[in-house]
Design a protein around this motif. Structure first.
Motif, PDB file in Angstrom:
ATOM      1  N   GLY A 174       0.823  -1.201   0.000  1.00 21.69           N
ATOM      2  CA  GLY A 174       0.000   0.000   0.000  1.00 21.69           C
ATOM      3  C   GLY A 174       0.853   1.245   0.000  1.00 21.69           C
ATOM      4  N   GLY A 175       0.216   2.373   0.013  1.00 27.48           N
ATOM      5  CA  GLY A 175       0.935   3.642  -0.009  1.00 27.48           C
ATOM      6  C   GLY A 175       1.055   4.197  -1.407  1.00 27.48           C
ATOM      7  N   ASP A 176       1.389   5.466  -1.458  1.00 25.04           N
ATOM      8  CA  ASP A 176       1.440   6.173  -2.731  1.00 25.04           C
ATOM      9  C   ASP A 176       2.532   5.676  -3.670  1.00 25.04           C
ATOM     10  OD1 ASP A 176      -0.713   7.756  -2.148  1.00 25.04           O
ATOM     11  OD2 ASP A 176       0.461   9.502  -1.575  1.00 25.04           O
ATOM     12  N   MET A 177       3.574   5.066  -3.130  1.00 23.34           N
ATOM     13  CA  MET A 177       4.696   4.675  -3.977  1.00 23.34           C
ATOM     14  C   MET A 177       4.777   3.162  -4.216  1.00 23.34           C
ATOM     15  SD  MET A 177       5.882   7.448  -5.092  1.00 23.34           S
ATOM     16  CE  MET A 177       7.543   7.275  -5.703  1.00 23.34           C
ATOM     17  N   CYS A 178       3.652   2.473  -4.105  1.00 24.36           N
ATOM     18  CA  CYS A 178       3.583   1.053  -4.446  1.00 24.36           C
ATOM     19  C   CYS A 178       2.868   0.898  -5.784  1.00 24.36           C
ATOM     20  CB  CYS A 178       2.851   0.273  -3.364  1.00 24.36           C
ATOM     21  SG  CYS A 178       3.975  -0.415  -2.177  1.00 24.36           S
ATOM     22  N   PHE A 179       3.471   0.095  -6.644  1.00 24.11           N
ATOM     23  CA  PHE A 179       2.960  -0.076  -7.994  1.00 24.11           C
ATOM     24  C   PHE A 179       3.111  -1.536  -8.422  1.00 24.11           C
ATOM     25  CE2 PHE A 179       4.786   4.109  -7.489  1.00 24.11           C
ATOM     26  CZ  PHE A 179       3.768   4.940  -7.931  1.00 24.11           C
ATOM     27  N   ARG A 188       3.298  -4.207 -13.917  1.00 25.36           N
ATOM     28  CA  ARG A 188       2.549  -3.858 -15.131  1.00 25.36           C
ATOM     29  C   ARG A 188       2.445  -2.339 -15.270  1.00 25.36           C
ATOM     30  NH1 ARG A 188      -2.020  -1.869 -16.079  1.00 25.36           N
ATOM     31  NH2 ARG A 188      -2.792  -2.119 -13.973  1.00 25.36           N
ATOM     32  N   GLU A 189       2.118  -1.653 -14.161  1.00 23.33           N
ATOM     33  CA  GLU A 189       2.001  -0.197 -14.193  1.00 23.33           C
ATOM     34  C   GLU A 189       3.343   0.459 -14.507  1.00 23.33           C
ATOM     35  OE1 GLU A 189      -1.585   0.641 -11.002  1.00 23.33           O
ATOM     36  OE2 GLU A 189       0.433   0.213 -10.230  1.00 23.33           O
ATOM     37  N   LEU A 190       4.405   0.033 -13.829  1.00 19.39           N
ATOM     38  CA  LEU A 190       5.720   0.638 -14.042  1.00 19.39           C
ATOM     39  C   LEU A 190       6.216   0.423 -15.470  1.00 19.39           C
ATOM     40  CD1 LEU A 190       7.463  -0.212 -10.650  1.00 19.39           C
ATOM     41  CD2 LEU A 190       6.543   2.005 -11.382  1.00 19.39           C
ATOM     42  N   LEU A 191       6.028  -0.781 -15.985  1.00 14.93           N
ATOM     43  CA  LEU A 191       6.446  -1.061 -17.355  1.00 14.93           C
ATOM     44  C   LEU A 191       5.672  -0.207 -18.350  1.00 14.93           C
ATOM     45  CD1 LEU A 191       6.774  -4.919 -17.041  1.00 14.93           C
ATOM     46  CD2 LEU A 191       8.660  -3.317 -17.476  1.00 14.93           C
ATOM     47  N   ALA A 192       4.373  -0.053 -18.141  1.00 13.38           N
ATOM     48  CA  ALA A 192       3.544   0.771 -19.033  1.00 13.38           C
ATOM     49  C   ALA A 192       3.964   2.239 -18.957  1.00 13.38           C
ATOM     50  CB  ALA A 192       2.066   0.609 -18.687  1.00 13.38           C
ATOM     51  N   ILE A 193       4.237   2.731 -17.751  1.00 18.63           N
ATOM     52  CA  ILE A 193       4.682   4.118 -17.594  1.00 18.63           C
ATOM     53  C   ILE A 193       6.002   4.313 -18.333  1.00 18.63           C
ATOM     54  CG2 ILE A 193       5.490   5.862 -15.956  1.00 18.63           C
ATOM     55  CD1 ILE A 193       3.475   4.553 -13.907  1.00 18.63           C
ATOM     56  N   GLY A 194       6.907   3.366 -18.192  1.00 23.28           N
ATOM     57  CA  GLY A 194       8.197   3.449 -18.875  1.00 23.28           C
ATOM     58  C   GLY A 194       8.057   3.490 -20.384  1.00 23.28           C
ATOM     59  N   GLN A 195       7.011   2.844 -20.906  1.00 18.29           N
ATOM     60  CA  GLN A 195       6.748   2.842 -22.347  1.00 18.29           C
ATOM     61  C   GLN A 195       5.818   3.981 -22.754  1.00 18.29           C
ATOM     62  OE1 GLN A 195       5.192  -1.099 -22.903  1.00 18.29           O
ATOM     63  NE2 GLN A 195       7.148  -2.065 -22.481  1.00 18.29           N
ATOM     64  N   GLN A 196       5.450   4.808 -21.776  1.00 20.55           N
ATOM     65  CA  GLN A 196       4.518   5.914 -21.981  1.00 20.55           C
ATOM     66  C   GLN A 196       3.210   5.429 -22.591  1.00 20.55           C
ATOM     67  OE1 GLN A 196       6.208   9.473 -23.633  1.00 20.55           O
ATOM     68  NE2 GLN A 196       8.128   9.195 -22.542  1.00 20.55           N
ATOM     69  N   ASP A 197       2.779   4.266 -22.134  1.00 22.32           N
ATOM     70  CA  ASP A 197       1.513   3.671 -22.575  1.00 22.32           C
ATOM     71  C   ASP A 197       0.463   3.985 -21.519  1.00 22.32           C
ATOM     72  OD1 ASP A 197      -0.650   2.171 -23.324  1.00 22.32           O
ATOM     73  OD2 ASP A 197       0.387   0.234 -23.238  1.00 22.32           O
TER      74      ASP A 197
END
Length: 115
Positions: A60-65, A68-77
């Protein structure tokens, strides 16, 4: 997605590029401790100065991901609404850290565009 979502996508892309240009490009492909590639099903806690660190379960918390989310963000998807929201959390915290609490004017401009 709405027009507002399109503005949010553009802002997230700008923020990622800004971090890269000022020398703080985010590690969104490998775990910070083991350097293993991120996996979609794994949960990670993102440490601003280090990168993603695998955790046994979602803490939990604001900095838990999810990976899938991190990979998509890295690909700007940002096609998925949850990914767009995750990117906003990640980038807001990261930029606040690197800017020492100073506000980017892009947030004010984006806020004005919403109205």
């Amino acid at each position: 997605m709405t027009d507002r979502d399109e503005v949010e996508k553009g802002l997230r892309r700008f923020e990622l590029e800004l971090l890269r240009e000022i020398g703080y490009e985010l590690n969104l492909s490998h775990e910070a401790v083991t350097h293993a590639p991120l996996t979609a099903a794994q949960c990670y806690e993102f440490h601003v100065e280090q990168g993603p660190v695998a955790v046994e379960h979602e803490v939990g918390g604001d900095m838990c991901f999810s990976g899938r989310e991190l990979l998509a963000i890295g690909q700007q998807d940002f096609a998925d609404k949850e990914t767009l929201l995750a990117a906003k959390r990640l980038l807001r915290t990261t930029l606040d850290f690197h800017l020492g609490g100073k506000n980017l004017q892009t947030r004010r401009i984006a806020g004005a565009m919403k109205h």
